[in-house]
Design a protein around this motif. Structure first.
Motif, PDB file in Angstrom:
ATOM      1  N   GLY A 124       7.592   2.554  -8.827  1.00  0.00           N
ATOM      2  CA  GLY A 124       6.455   3.409  -9.120  1.00  0.00           C
ATOM      3  C   GLY A 124       5.191   2.973  -8.414  1.00  0.00           C
ATOM      4  N   TRP A 125       4.079   3.586  -8.857  1.00  0.00           N
ATOM      5  CA  TRP A 125       2.779   3.444  -8.207  1.00  0.00           C
ATOM      6  C   TRP A 125       1.729   3.092  -9.248  1.00  0.00           C
ATOM      7  N   SER A 126       0.721   2.343  -8.823  1.00  0.00           N
ATOM      8  CA  SER A 126      -0.448   2.093  -9.668  1.00  0.00           C
ATOM      9  C   SER A 126      -1.628   1.721  -8.786  1.00  0.00           C
ATOM     10  N   ARG A 127      -2.803   1.640  -9.393  1.00  0.00           N
ATOM     11  CA  ARG A 127      -3.984   1.163  -8.680  1.00  0.00           C
ATOM     12  C   ARG A 127      -4.065  -0.366  -8.711  1.00  0.00           C
ATOM     13  N   GLU A 128      -3.275  -0.974  -9.577  1.00  0.00           N
ATOM     14  CA  GLU A 128      -3.258  -2.427  -9.708  1.00  0.00           C
ATOM     15  C   GLU A 128      -2.304  -3.035  -8.674  1.00  0.00           C
ATOM     16  N   PRO A 129      -2.701  -4.081  -7.971  1.00  0.00           N
ATOM     17  CA  PRO A 129      -1.862  -4.620  -6.904  1.00  0.00           C
ATOM     18  C   PRO A 129      -0.582  -5.315  -7.352  1.00  0.00           C
ATOM     19  N   THR A 130      -0.483  -5.757  -8.609  1.00  0.00           N
ATOM     20  CA  THR A 130       0.729  -6.473  -9.036  1.00  0.00           C
ATOM     21  C   THR A 130       1.290  -5.925 -10.339  1.00  0.00           C
ATOM     22  N   ALA A 131       1.130  -4.651 -10.594  1.00  0.00           N
ATOM     23  CA  ALA A 131       1.629  -4.048 -11.839  1.00  0.00           C
ATOM     24  C   ALA A 131       3.147  -3.889 -11.799  1.00  0.00           C
ATOM     25  N   GLY A 132       3.736  -3.671 -12.970  1.00  0.00           N
ATOM     26  CA  GLY A 132       5.154  -3.328 -13.067  1.00  0.00           C
ATOM     27  C   GLY A 132       6.116  -4.480 -13.076  1.00  0.00           C
ATOM     28  N   THR A 133       5.618  -5.707 -12.976  1.00  0.00           N
ATOM     29  CA  THR A 133       6.524  -6.846 -12.843  1.00  0.00           C
ATOM     30  C   THR A 133       7.263  -7.195 -14.137  1.00  0.00           C
ATOM     31  N   GLN A 152      -2.599  10.125  -4.044  1.00  0.00           N
ATOM     32  CA  GLN A 152      -3.692   9.162  -4.201  1.00  0.00           C
ATOM     33  C   GLN A 152      -3.267   7.790  -3.680  1.00  0.00           C
ATOM     34  N   PRO A 153      -4.165   7.076  -2.981  1.00  0.00           N
ATOM     35  CA  PRO A 153      -3.811   5.750  -2.480  1.00  0.00           C
ATOM     36  C   PRO A 153      -3.809   4.700  -3.584  1.00  0.00           C
ATOM     37  N   GLY A 154      -3.006   3.692  -3.376  1.00  0.00           N
ATOM     38  CA  GLY A 154      -2.900   2.595  -4.330  1.00  0.00           C
ATOM     39  C   GLY A 154      -1.803   1.660  -3.873  1.00  0.00           C
ATOM     40  N   TYR A 155      -0.964   1.228  -4.835  1.00  0.00           N
ATOM     41  CA  TYR A 155       0.108   0.288  -4.532  1.00  0.00           C
ATOM     42  C   TYR A 155       1.436   0.813  -5.062  1.00  0.00           C
ATOM     43  N   VAL A 156       2.476   0.689  -4.240  1.00  0.00           N
ATOM     44  CA  VAL A 156       3.829   0.944  -4.725  1.00  0.00           C
ATOM     45  C   VAL A 156       4.460  -0.407  -4.997  1.00  0.00           C
ATOM     46  N   HIS A 157       5.303  -0.436  -6.019  1.00  0.00           N
ATOM     47  CA  HIS A 157       5.879  -1.687  -6.487  1.00  0.00           C
ATOM     48  C   HIS A 157       7.382  -1.644  -6.263  1.00  0.00           C
ATOM     49  N   VAL A 158       7.858  -2.580  -5.441  1.00  0.00           N
ATOM     50  CA  VAL A 158       9.249  -2.591  -5.005  1.00  0.00           C
ATOM     51  C   VAL A 158       9.938  -3.824  -5.586  1.00  0.00           C
ATOM     52  N   ALA A 159      10.993  -3.582  -6.363  1.00  0.00           N
ATOM     53  CA  ALA A 159      11.787  -4.663  -6.933  1.00  0.00           C
ATOM     54  C   ALA A 159      12.983  -4.924  -6.028  1.00  0.00           C
ATOM     55  N   ASP A 160      13.202  -6.185  -5.678  1.00  0.00           N
ATOM     56  CA  ASP A 160      14.420  -6.578  -4.980  1.00  0.00           C
ATOM     57  C   ASP A 160      15.441  -6.868  -6.079  1.00  0.00           C
ATOM     58  N   CYS A 161      16.562  -6.162  -6.030  1.00  0.00           N
ATOM     59  CA  CYS A 161      17.529  -6.196  -7.127  1.00  0.00           C
ATOM     60  C   CYS A 161      18.870  -6.783  -6.721  1.00  0.00           C
ATOM     61  N   ARG A 162      19.499  -7.396  -7.689  1.00  0.00           N
ATOM     62  CA  ARG A 162      20.892  -7.816  -7.554  1.00  0.00           C
ATOM     63  C   ARG A 162      21.729  -6.686  -8.137  1.00  0.00           C
ATOM     64  N   LEU A 163      22.718  -6.218  -7.343  1.00  0.00           N
ATOM     65  CA  LEU A 163      23.564  -5.106  -7.779  1.00  0.00           C
ATOM     66  C   LEU A 163      24.895  -5.577  -8.346  1.00  0.00           C
ATOM     67  N   ALA A 202       0.852  -1.184   0.000  1.00  0.00           N
ATOM     68  CA  ALA A 202       0.000   0.000   0.000  1.00  0.00           C
ATOM     69  C   ALA A 202       0.887   1.234   0.000  1.00  0.00           C
ATOM     70  N   GLY A 203       0.519   2.229  -0.783  1.00  0.00           N
ATOM     71  CA  GLY A 203       1.304   3.456  -0.863  1.00  0.00           C
ATOM     72  C   GLY A 203       0.546   4.516  -1.628  1.00  0.00           C
ATOM     73  N   ALA A 204       1.214   5.596  -1.907  1.00  0.00           N
ATOM     74  CA  ALA A 204       0.579   6.718  -2.591  1.00  0.00           C
ATOM     75  C   ALA A 204       1.437   7.164  -3.765  1.00  0.00           C
ATOM     76  N   ASN A 205       0.788   7.829  -4.728  1.00  0.00           N
ATOM     77  CA  ASN A 205       1.543   8.416  -5.835  1.00  0.00           C
ATOM     78  C   ASN A 205       1.955   9.833  -5.458  1.00  0.00           C
ATOM     79  N   ALA A 206       2.624  10.516  -6.377  1.00  0.00           N
ATOM     80  CA  ALA A 206       3.131  11.869  -6.096  1.00  0.00           C
ATOM     81  C   ALA A 206       2.000  12.850  -5.796  1.00  0.00           C
TER      82      ALA A 206
END
Length: 194
Positions: A110-119, A87-98, A80-84
């Motif tokens: 980023g942010w979207s209203r979709e719970p699993t976007a951006g993958t 507005q409430p929605g979902y933030v999408h966090v990628a766990d990355c290998r550096l 759960a998170g907000a956009n700039a």
């Protein structure tokens, strides 16, 4: 018998009150520590960008600008998170290998209203602001939405709660209440004994 109970009650109450007062003063110390921490974070906002620390540090460089290159996405978190715009929605966090080894990093893409976007984002260079993260202690929040997502709300100092004064008042109130209860109970026992 009544006198023994009163003495025992006085000892227990004194110990409890001393502990509660100690906890109240400890919360006042934490209040000052948190104020200093927030002031340091406020100064970090205006400082020049830093290299993203690949290994979590004891003193995370929150609210500093930074950049990293996500070589490979190893997992996703959708929270759960907000956009700039707030507005409430979902933030999408990628766990990355550096790199070839190391703990990796979290990138809020980023942010979207979709719970699993951006993958479909596969990684790459990211610029942004370092914010708190529950898994890695801190994450990079991208300046722009990636993979077709909107920009997330940037990390905000307003999100840092400093409730230590309220906690201190609460502990001092508990100590006062314990003393009042003890005084009333003692008065009642003396009346019954008389």
């Amino acid at each position: 018998m009544t006198r023994t109970r009163i003495v025992l009650g006085a000892i227990v109450t004194a110990i409890a009150v001393a502990i509660m007062i100690g906890l109240g003063f400890w919360q006042l110390d934490r209040l000052e520590e948190k104020r200093a921490l927030i002031a340091g974070y406020a100064q970090a906002v205006d400082q020049p960008p830093i290299a993203y620390p690949p290994v979590p540090t004891a003193d995370p460089p929150l609210y500093r600008r930074s950049a990293l290159t996500c070589l490979e996405v190893t997992g996703w978190r959708h929270q759960a998170g907000a956009n700039a715009a707030g507005q409430p929605g979902y933030v999408h966090v990628a766990d990355c290998r550096l790199g070839a080894e190391g703990p990796g990093a979290a990138v809020e893409i980023g942010w979207s209203r979709e719970p699993t976007a951006g993958t479909d984002w596969q990684g790459g260079p990211v610029e942004g602001v370092i914010g708190p993260d529950e898994r890695y202690r801190y994450r990079l929040v991208a300046d722009e939405g990636l993979a077709g997502l909107e920009r997330s709300a940037p990390p905000s100092l307003a999100a840092i709660r400093n409730n230590h004064l309220a906690y201190a008042v609460q502990w001092f109130a508990f100590a006062a209440i314990a003393l009042v209860i003890f005084a009333l109970a003692t008065r009642k026992r003396r009346r019954e004994g008389a």
